[in-house]
Design an enzyme around this catalytic site. Sequence first.
Site, PDB file in Angstrom:
ATOM      1  N   ASN A 124      26.855  34.956  40.731  1.00 31.27           N
ATOM      2  CA  ASN A 124      26.766  36.226  40.265  1.00 31.27           C
ATOM      3  C   ASN A 124      26.372  36.823  38.942  1.00 31.27           C
ATOM      4  O   ASN A 124      26.205  35.709  38.210  1.00 31.27           O
ATOM      5  CB  ASN A 124      27.972  36.924  40.808  1.00 31.27           C
ATOM      6  CG  ASN A 124      29.176  36.303  39.747  1.00 31.27           C
ATOM      7  OD1 ASN A 124      29.204  36.513  38.492  1.00 31.27           O
ATOM      8  ND2 ASN A 124      30.075  35.590  40.518  1.00 31.27           N
ATOM      9  N   ASP A 160      42.267  31.742  45.899  1.00 28.53           N
ATOM     10  CA  ASP A 160      42.098  32.745  44.942  1.00 28.53           C
ATOM     11  C   ASP A 160      42.939  32.284  43.598  1.00 28.53           C
ATOM     12  O   ASP A 160      44.287  32.182  43.690  1.00 28.53           O
ATOM     13  CB  ASP A 160      42.717  34.051  45.366  1.00 28.53           C
ATOM     14  CG  ASP A 160      42.671  35.413  44.499  1.00 28.53           C
ATOM     15  OD1 ASP A 160      42.836  35.341  43.302  1.00 28.53           O
ATOM     16  OD2 ASP A 160      42.276  36.291  44.879  1.00 28.53           O
ATOM     17  N   PHE A 178      41.595  40.775  36.264  1.00 23.78           N
ATOM     18  CA  PHE A 178      40.602  41.669  35.902  1.00 23.78           C
ATOM     19  C   PHE A 178      40.161  42.087  37.466  1.00 23.78           C
ATOM     20  O   PHE A 178      40.163  41.413  38.466  1.00 23.78           O
ATOM     21  CB  PHE A 178      39.309  40.961  35.184  1.00 23.78           C
ATOM     22  CG  PHE A 178      39.306  41.285  33.895  1.00 23.78           C
ATOM     23  CD1 PHE A 178      40.043  40.543  33.083  1.00 23.78           C
ATOM     24  CD2 PHE A 178      38.429  42.157  33.218  1.00 23.78           C
ATOM     25  CE1 PHE A 178      40.346  40.434  31.975  1.00 23.78           C
ATOM     26  CE2 PHE A 178      38.055  42.266  31.843  1.00 23.78           C
ATOM     27  CZ  PHE A 178      39.378  41.454  31.236  1.00 23.78           C
TER      28      PHE A 178
HETATM   29  N1  CTP Z   1      39.709  35.967  41.313  1.00 22.61           N
HETATM   30  C1  CTP Z   1      40.237  34.505  41.106  1.00 22.61           C
HETATM   31  N2  CTP Z   1      39.838  33.713  42.172  1.00 22.61           N
HETATM   32  C2  CTP Z   1      38.959  34.141  43.093  1.00 22.61           C
HETATM   33  C3  CTP Z   1      38.686  35.368  43.123  1.00 22.61           C
HETATM   34  C4  CTP Z   1      39.079  36.501  42.116  1.00 22.61           C
HETATM   35  O1  CTP Z   1      40.874  34.197  40.470  1.00 22.61           O
HETATM   36  N3  CTP Z   1      38.816  33.307  44.079  1.00 22.61           N
HETATM   37  C5  CTP Z   1      40.398  36.704  40.027  1.00 22.61           C
HETATM   38  C6  CTP Z   1      39.395  37.061  39.262  1.00 22.61           C
HETATM   39  O2  CTP Z   1      39.114  36.337  38.078  1.00 22.61           O
HETATM   40  C7  CTP Z   1      39.867  38.535  38.657  1.00 22.61           C
HETATM   41  C8  CTP Z   1      40.449  39.158  39.930  1.00 22.61           C
HETATM   42  O3  CTP Z   1      40.670  37.814  40.590  1.00 22.61           O
HETATM   43  O4  CTP Z   1      40.840  38.219  37.764  1.00 22.61           O
HETATM   44  C9  CTP Z   1      39.955  40.173  40.633  1.00 22.61           C
HETATM   45  O5  CTP Z   1      38.519  39.641  41.253  1.00 22.61           O
HETATM   46  P1  CTP Z   1      37.428  40.566  41.699  1.00 22.61           P
HETATM   47  O6  CTP Z   1      36.285  39.743  41.877  1.00 22.61           O
HETATM   48  O7  CTP Z   1      37.401  41.890  41.168  1.00 22.61           O
HETATM   49  O8  CTP Z   1      38.447  40.661  43.196  1.00 22.61           O
HETATM   50  P2  CTP Z   1      38.234  39.951  44.501  1.00 22.61           P
HETATM   51  O9  CTP Z   1      39.669  39.336  44.570  1.00 22.61           O
HETATM   52  O10 CTP Z   1      36.818  38.986  44.649  1.00 22.61           O
HETATM   53  O11 CTP Z   1      38.162  41.159  45.614  1.00 22.61           O
HETATM   54  P3  CTP Z   1      36.873  41.993  46.174  1.00 22.61           P
HETATM   55  O12 CTP Z   1      35.668  41.167  46.259  1.00 22.61           O
HETATM   56  O13 CTP Z   1      37.381  42.698  47.348  1.00 22.61           O
HETATM   57  O14 CTP Z   1      36.819  43.026  45.018  1.00 22.61           O
END
Ligand code: CTP
Length: 408
Positions: A212, A308, A327
Amino acid sequence: MKHCLNEKRVLLVISGGIAAYKCLDLIRKLREGGATVRCVLTNGGAQFVTPLSLSTLSGEPVYSDLWALKDGQKISHIALAQEADIVVVAPATANLMAKMANGIADDLASTVLLATDRPILIAPAMNFLMWKNAATQANVAVLKKRGMKFVGPESGMMACGSSGEGRMSEVADILGAVTLFFSAALPLNGMRALVTSGPTYEPIDPVRFIGNRSSGKQGYAIAAELARLGAETVLVTGPTALAPPVGVKVVQVETADEMFAACEAVARPDVAVFAAAVADWRPAKMSKEKLKKNMVAAPRIELVENRDILATFSAHGKKRPRLVIGFAAETCDMAVNAKEKFKRKKCDWIVANQVGKDKVFGKDDNEVMLMRLSSSGKINKAMWPRQSKEKVAEKLVGEVAAFFNKKL
Ligand code: CTP
C-alpha cells in the site's frame, strides 16, 4: 525540537578491529543528533579507518599521538580526557580492555582512558574465542565493577569467518546506549515504547507483492519524538525510504506476520502506537517461482486474512501495554468508521485520519482526530488542525506523557 544528544561532547576511542568501519556511520549519526565528536585513533584502529575519514566526518582533528603536543597539537591528553560528556570506546579490542583493566597507559587512547573521570561506554569487538577467554572475561568484570557500561558484543558471523559472540553491536544499538545515557534526565526516561510504521508487503511470488501507499513518515516521527523525550523506543517498520530516527532501535520487516513477531519480541512496552498500514490480507500461498504470463489464464490469487496486530495487543491480558494507541486510515466517513474501529479493536486511543492517493500517505502533514475512551466509557473526540507530521507526533507524545503523569 532539540535531541538529547544536542551539544553533548562525545570522545570516541577507536581501536584496532574491522568493526572500526562502523564508527564512520556512528559519527554521522551522533552529529545528526547534535553531538560533537572527537576521535582518538589507536595504531591498530588506523589499520582499518583513516584519520582523514574520521576528521572529515567529525569535522574535528583526529588524535593519535601521545607526544603530539610538541608538534603543535593544541589539546593535551588530559584535556581530551576531560572535555567530554561521555567516552565511547568502539570498537574496544581485547587488548585495549586489558590495558584499561590494568591501568596501562602506553599510547594516547589508553592514557586518555586512564586520565578520564567521565562515564565510559564500551562496545567490544573481537573473535569469539578471544571474547570467551577467561582473561578477557575477568577484565570485563573489573571494568563493569568500576562502573563502565557495555553495549554488546552480539552473536553472529564474524569477519574472520567464524561465528559466535564477539561482533560489535550495530550502530543503532550503540547510538541507543549513548542516547539512553543522556536521556536519564528526560521526562519519559525509564519508559519503553513500541511503534509500528510503514506498509507491509505480502508476497505473491518472488518478485510481486501486495502493498500500500503508506510512507511511514507519521510512525517514524512518533518514534523519534518518544526517543527524544527519553523513552526506550523500538520502531517496527515495513519497507520505507526513510532514515532511521536518532536513538530509536529500528526493526525492519516486510510482512504482517513478521511485523507481529517483531512486536511480540519487544520486552514489555508501556505504550504501543500502531501506526503501520498493515495489509489486511495476504496471498494464501506464495508461488516459489515467478508467475508467468504464458499460464493458461490470468492467475486467481486466493487471499487469507492477516492477524490484527493492534487488536491482538489490545487483548493481551497481563502482557497488554498500559496504553495502546491505534490509527484509523479512512477514505470516507472518518469519524463514524474510526469510532466503529475503536470499539472493535479495543485500544485506548485511536488517531483517525483521512487517507487516499493525494492525502496523508507520503505527505509531510496530517489532519487527525484523536478519540479517547473516558473513565466513564464515553468516547471523547478532538479534531486537531492540519499540521506537520512532526507536530502531530509532538502533540500525541505530549498526551502520552500526560497519561503517564510525566511533566514535559
Ligand atoms: N492494524 C494492525 N494489524 C492489522 C490491520 C490493522 O495492527 N492486520 C492496525 C493499524 O496499524 C491501525 C489500525 O489497526 O492502527 C487500523 O488500521 P486500518 O487499516 O485503518 O483498519 P483495518 O483494521 O485494516 O480496517 P479496514 O480495512 O476495514 O479499514
